[in-house]
Every structure is written in structure tokens, then in C-alpha cells.
Enzyme design. Structure first.
Site, short mmCIF file in Angstrom:
data_model
loop_
_atom_site.label_atom_id
_atom_site.label_comp_id
_atom_site.label_asym_id
_atom_site.label_seq_id
_atom_site.Cartn_x
_atom_site.Cartn_y
_atom_site.Cartn_z
N HIS A 131 0.81 -1.34 0.19
CA HIS A 131 -0.13 0.05 0.11
C HIS A 131 0.77 1.38 -0.23
O HIS A 131 0.48 2.29 -0.40
CB HIS A 131 -0.99 0.20 1.19
N ASP A 132 1.85 1.37 0.60
CA ASP A 132 2.69 2.44 0.44
C ASP A 132 3.60 2.64 -0.65
O ASP A 132 3.54 3.60 -1.56
CB ASP A 132 4.03 2.35 1.71
N SER B 85 -2.43 -15.67 0.35
CA SER B 85 -2.35 -16.97 1.11
C SER B 85 -2.44 -16.93 2.53
O SER B 85 -2.58 -17.67 3.29
CB SER B 85 -1.28 -17.81 0.68
N PRO C 145 -4.47 -1.48 -7.10
CA PRO C 145 -5.48 -2.39 -7.71
C PRO C 145 -6.46 -2.58 -6.53
O PRO C 145 -6.21 -2.81 -5.59
CB PRO C 145 -4.60 -3.58 -7.98
N ASP D 236 -7.19 -18.71 3.19
CA ASP D 236 -6.61 -19.90 2.74
C ASP D 236 -6.95 -21.04 4.19
O ASP D 236 -6.49 -20.70 5.04
CB ASP D 236 -5.24 -20.16 2.50
N SER E 239 4.42 7.31 3.31
CA SER E 239 3.52 8.19 3.30
C SER E 239 2.06 7.60 3.96
O SER E 239 1.01 8.29 4.43
CB SER E 239 3.07 8.78 1.81
#
Length: 338
Positions: A78-79, A205, A174, A254, A88
Site C-alpha cells: 500500500h505504501d 495465502s 489495484p 486459505d 506516506s
């Protein structure tokens, strides 16, 4: 995104698994994305104990809170995927900007307070030397080992950004409902190819998925692409068509090895047991299916591609030299001197 259990049935299994890690680490070490401003063991002179302190803190926190490992792994995606690997993500909201942590793309992310715990331990040894961006990256590296993955040599020398990139999250990160074309394009923009993307999604997983992210596959009608044997479990865990986002309603990604980073994810999605739409599509798109099959059969290959892709991701447009700053606390930018 307690928990990790590792049960080995025989000495052969132990040796085989250890061999997998060694091969993946060796292969990962061969691949070094070119970023001359970063270096392995960047702090060897300025803070020789930095990486050992971070690893020790990751291990201690993992013993206390198993889900921290999944948080550290998610943090690096995410960073680093959003323009720059500059921490950030860790910044709190201010009167002028909204934190990335509060955006929908960051739903379910947590344990940020423990990044501050790691930072405080490093600051006690070397005040004002080690960046939060490097702590974020190295904590992910060490967390991967804790959950059974390979040790991946990652360079350091990043500096911290001063602003949230919240308005850019949907452009760069995404989503679970994005098409495979969109997912491939977003990662390709930072130099990660198709095998790398398939490997990075193997992070699914471990950990769990909140029902809000998958109920559209269950209600008003069950998605026929889901393996019928898997549906009763999903319905049991997600009984409400409109789940409360704050409720503890999750499904393990999983069910077989939920606390272990391994290639079981690929076998699951080939068997139509993926929770998210992107998991299903990954197993059936003609561009990614061959890679999924290969990773389902060969864990060494999965680890090798995972290591390679994570190295590229971790070196995405870092702030170095005199750019950015070394934050005193990871959740707030330093006060500018007048």
C-alpha cells in the site's frame, strides 16, 4: 490482513521446506533492481544495529500479535505502489489532508501503532538516523520470514515523505474487483511483469478477508464460479448481505494453511476456492493461468518470483539524498524549523 502454526510431519519435510527458503533467498539475491541511491545495509556505519533491532521487534510483536506480520506485508504494497516508497501511508490525517489509512482502499489495515513501537526502539539506539520508510520495508521483509516465506535482501537508504497521497490511491492501488488487465497494467507501470504480479497476489495465502469485500459474490445469488464445496463455509462466515464494516466478520484466505505464506493459494484458486473476484480471474485469465499453474506445482518458483517482484516494488521511486526527511515519529511529519 492468534495465528501462525507450522507443523512438520517428518524430517524430510523439514529439510525440503528449508531447501525451498534457501533457494528462494539465493535467487532473490541475484536480482538487484538498479537504484544507485539505495544500498544493502545502508546503515552499517550510521546505525549498525538498526536491522537487528527491527528484526527483533518484528519477532517480539509477532509472538504477541500474530496478525502484525500480515499488516507489515500489506503495508509495503500500500505504501510502495503509490508513486513512492516513502512511508506516506503511515501519516495521520491533518487539518489540510486526509490520511491514506482512512481511505476505502486501506479498509481493514491496522497495527500502525506497532510501527511506532519499532521506530521508538530504533530511535533509542540511533536518534534521527533510520527512516520510517526503511522501517516499513524491513518490517515486511522480516515478517515474511516469520510466516514461512524466504528471506529477501532489500536495500535501504529511503527517506520519508511529508504528505499523504490519499487522493491517488484509487489510481495506483489495484482493487479486488479490478480486471486482470488493470491489475497487470498498474504493476507494469513500476516494472513488475506478469509472473511478478501473480507472485505478489500470492500474499492472499495468509490473513483473512472481511465479508464486505466478498458478499457481492454470495448475495443475492451465489456466484456460480465459486466451488460449491466452499460456499457453505463462506455463507456461514458472511451471513449478512450487507455486513457491518466494523463487525468481526471475516473469512480466512486459505483454510488449509492460513498462517503460512506458501503456494497453497494457487491450488485453491485453480480449484475455484478464491474469495475475491481477482483471485478467481487470476486463475482463469489466459495471461496469468499458466503462471498460476506453475506456482501451484513449484513453491521455489513462487518464492523466487515473489522475492524478485518485492525487490522491485520496494525500490519504487524512493526519496533519497537530501529529499524528504527522517521523521521523528512515523505518523507525523517533522515540524519545519522557522
Amino acid at each position: 490482513m492468534g495465528f501462525f502454526q507450522l507443523s512438520l510431519l517428518s524430517l524430510f519435510t523439514i529439510l525440503s521446506f528449508s531447501s525451498s527458503l534457501a533457494v528462494a533467498a539465493e535467487e532473490g539475491a541475484k536480482f538487484c533492481p538498479k537504484n544507485s541511491s539505495l544500498a544493502l545495509n545502508f546503515y552499517k556505519e550510521s546505525c549498525p544495529q538498526a536491522e537487528e533491532i527491527i528484526k527483533t521487534q518484528v519477532q517480539l510483536l509477532y509472538k504477541l500479535h500474530k496478525n502484525t506480520a500480515f499488516s507489515w506485508l500489506r503495508n509495503i504494497f500500500h505504501d510502495c505502489a503509490v508513486q513512492s516508497c516513502d512511508a506516506s501511508l503511515l501519516l495521520d490525517s491533518t487539518r489540510r489532508s486526509v490520511s491514506e489509512k482512512e481511505m476505502d482502499r486501506s479498509f481493514g489495515m491496522r497495527n500502525f501503532k506497532y510501527i511506532e513501537t519499532i521506530k521508538e526502539a530504533v530511535e533509542r539506539e540511533c536518534p534521527g538516523v533510520v527512516s520510517c520508510a526503511d522501517i516499513l520495508v524491513l518490517s515486511a521483509r522480516d515478517a515474511i520470514v516469520e510466516i514461512g516465506g524466504p528471506f529477501i535482501p532489500l536495500k535501504t537508504g529511503r527517506r520519508d515523505g511529508r504528505k499523504s497521497r490519499a487522493p491517488l490511491l484509487e489510481q495506483y492501488l489495484p482493487d479486488h474487483n479490478d480486471s486482470i488487465s488493470s491489475v497487470l497494467d498498474k504493476f507494469s507501470a513500476i516494472g513488475i511483469d506478469t509472473p511478478g504480479v501473480v507472485a505478489l497476489l500470492g500474499s492472499h495465502s495468509v490473513g483473512r478477508t472481511h465479508c464486505t469485500k466478498l458478499v457481492h459474490r454470495l448475495y443475492p445469488e451465489v456466484d456460480l464460479n465459486i466451488n460449491p464445496d466452499h460456499v457453505p463455509h463462506m455463507l456461514k462466515k458472511c451471513p449478512d448481505p450487507v455486513p457491518n464494516p466494523k463487525a468481526v466478520q471475516y473469512v480466512r484466505n486459505d483454510r488449509g494453511t492460513p498462517m503460512k505464506l506458501d503456494n497453497n493459494y494457487y491450488r485453491n484458486i485453480l480449484d475455484d476456492k478464491g474469495l475475491l473476484q481477482v483471485d478467481h480471474d487470476l486463475a482463469h485469465d489466459k495471461r496469468t493461468r499458466p503462471v498460476v499453474k506453475k506456482m501451484a506445482q513449484n513453491q521455489n518458483y513462487f518464492f523466487r518470483e515473489f522475492a524478485r517482484a518485492l525487490q522491485i516494488l520496494s525500490e519504487n521511486n524512493p526519496l533519497t539524498g537530501d529529499k524528504g526527511e527522517i521523521r521523528k515519529r512515523c505518523k507525523v511529519a517533522n515540524k519545519r524549523s522557522v
